[in-house]
Write a protein that holds these residues in place. Structure first.
Motif, PDB file in Angstrom:
ATOM      1  N   LEU A  74       0.811  -1.218   0.000  1.00  0.00           N
ATOM      2  CA  LEU A  74       0.000   0.000   0.000  1.00  0.00           C
ATOM      3  C   LEU A  74       0.844   1.268   0.000  1.00  0.00           C
ATOM      4  CD1 LEU A  74      -2.798  -1.122   2.492  1.00  0.00           C
ATOM      5  CD2 LEU A  74      -2.858  -1.089  -0.007  1.00  0.00           C
ATOM      6  N   ASP A  75       2.148   1.104  -0.156  1.00  0.00           N
ATOM      7  CA  ASP A  75       3.061   2.243  -0.286  1.00  0.00           C
ATOM      8  C   ASP A  75       3.210   2.545  -1.773  1.00  0.00           C
ATOM      9  OD1 ASP A  75       5.326   3.912  -0.531  1.00  0.00           O
ATOM     10  OD2 ASP A  75       6.090   3.224   1.392  1.00  0.00           O
ATOM     11  N   TRP A 156       0.978   1.372   9.068  1.00  0.00           N
ATOM     12  CA  TRP A 156       0.493   0.365   8.123  1.00  0.00           C
ATOM     13  C   TRP A 156      -1.014   0.179   8.238  1.00  0.00           C
ATOM     14  CZ3 TRP A 156      -1.722  -4.531   9.001  1.00  0.00           C
ATOM     15  CH2 TRP A 156      -1.793  -5.368   7.882  1.00  0.00           C
ATOM     16  N   SER A 158      -3.206   2.360   9.097  1.00  0.00           N
ATOM     17  CA  SER A 158      -3.857   3.529   8.506  1.00  0.00           C
ATOM     18  C   SER A 158      -4.042   3.342   7.001  1.00  0.00           C
ATOM     19  CB  SER A 158      -3.030   4.787   8.774  1.00  0.00           C
ATOM     20  OG  SER A 158      -2.730   4.937  10.137  1.00  0.00           O
ATOM     21  N   LYS A 159      -3.038   2.784   6.359  1.00  0.00           N
ATOM     22  CA  LYS A 159      -3.110   2.573   4.911  1.00  0.00           C
ATOM     23  C   LYS A 159      -4.146   1.509   4.558  1.00  0.00           C
ATOM     24  CE  LYS A 159       1.689   3.964   4.232  1.00  0.00           C
ATOM     25  NZ  LYS A 159       3.046   3.559   3.782  1.00  0.00           N
ATOM     26  N   LYS A 162      -7.636   3.234   4.935  1.00  0.00           N
ATOM     27  CA  LYS A 162      -7.929   4.150   3.838  1.00  0.00           C
ATOM     28  C   LYS A 162      -8.228   3.391   2.553  1.00  0.00           C
ATOM     29  CE  LYS A 162      -5.153   7.969   5.656  1.00  0.00           C
ATOM     30  NZ  LYS A 162      -3.962   8.844   5.435  1.00  0.00           N
TER      31      LYS A 162
END
Length: 232
Positions: A74-75, A156, A158-159, A162
């Motif tokens: 997710l980065d 992590w 949080s991603k 979202k």
């Protein structure tokens, strides 16, 4: 004990800046070695089958490039390095220039970004964490990150939150559970692929640069019918 900015643990490079760019660059370097080995073998065998090349890429190269993607999928910055490898491989096999528009390559091969596979692995890991007993250390670590996220600390978790809200699965995050994990992952994968092709088809049709390509590419018309988009 030497002081370093980057160190490797379990095959993944970790940096003092908590960035996975260096890790993905290292994975790409290792995956390219496998890619060149495959291309040399196909050249010796005089085999130019796209289906065989893609099968070998997915089974030999992609797993190397996606190692540890549960952490960095997710980065967006980190995923770019992996997708560059994917496009490099496709363009190399097709024999086109590196400046060839990426949308052309996706359209001619029927491929979508492999970041979708990385994201699915990440979500599968998240589901696995939810199902672990409270006594397991990974589950305790997840709960710690969850509480930090509630306090506004980006991490992590949080991603993941979202991402789920972005694709309409906010209720899954709120409940912190799913009924059938396999069914959920299947629906999620289909939605990611459909959204990708919808954006691709829309971009191809709206851009004047690609008008000639759209007239010759049958896959675009099939995608247009599949998605039931009205471009008229």
């Amino acid at each position: 004990m030497p002081v370093v900015n980057v160190y490797k643990y379990l095959g993944i490079l970790f940096s003092t800046r908590l960035s996975f760019s260096a890790a993905c660059q290292d994975l790409v370097s290792r995956a390219k070695n496998a890619l060149f080995c495959i291309m040399r073998k196909l050249y010796v065998l005089n085999n130019n089958s796209l289906a065989i090349f893609l099968k070998l890429f997915d089974s030999r190269v992609q797993p190397i490039a996606q190692y540890g993607s549960e952490l960095w999928a997710l980065d967006e910055v980190a995923s770019v390095h992996i997708e560059k490898l994917h496009l490099f491989a496709l363009k190399k096999f097709l024999g086109v220039e590196r400046r060839t528009p990426n949308d052309f390559v996706y359209g001619d091969t029927g491929r979508y970004p492999i970041s979708i596979h990385s994201v699915i692995r990440c979500i599968n890991y998240w589901l696995k964490l939810l199902q672990m007993p409270d006594s397991r250390l990974p589950h305790k670590a997840y709960l710690m990150l969850y509480r930090l996220d509630e306090r506004g600390k980006v991490n992590w978790v949080s991603k993941v939150r979202k991402f789920l809200f972005l694709y309409g699965f906010g209720v899954v995050w709120v409940n912190q559970s799913v009924g059938d994990c396999r069914a959920f992952v299947s629906v999620l994968r289909e939605r990611l692929i459909d959204c990708r092709w919808q954006n691709w088809a829309s971009h191809m049709h709206e851009s004047e640069r690609f008008s000639t390509y759209c007239g010759f590419n049958g896959f675009l018309h099939e995608t247009k019918l599949y998605l039931k988009l009205d471009f008229d």
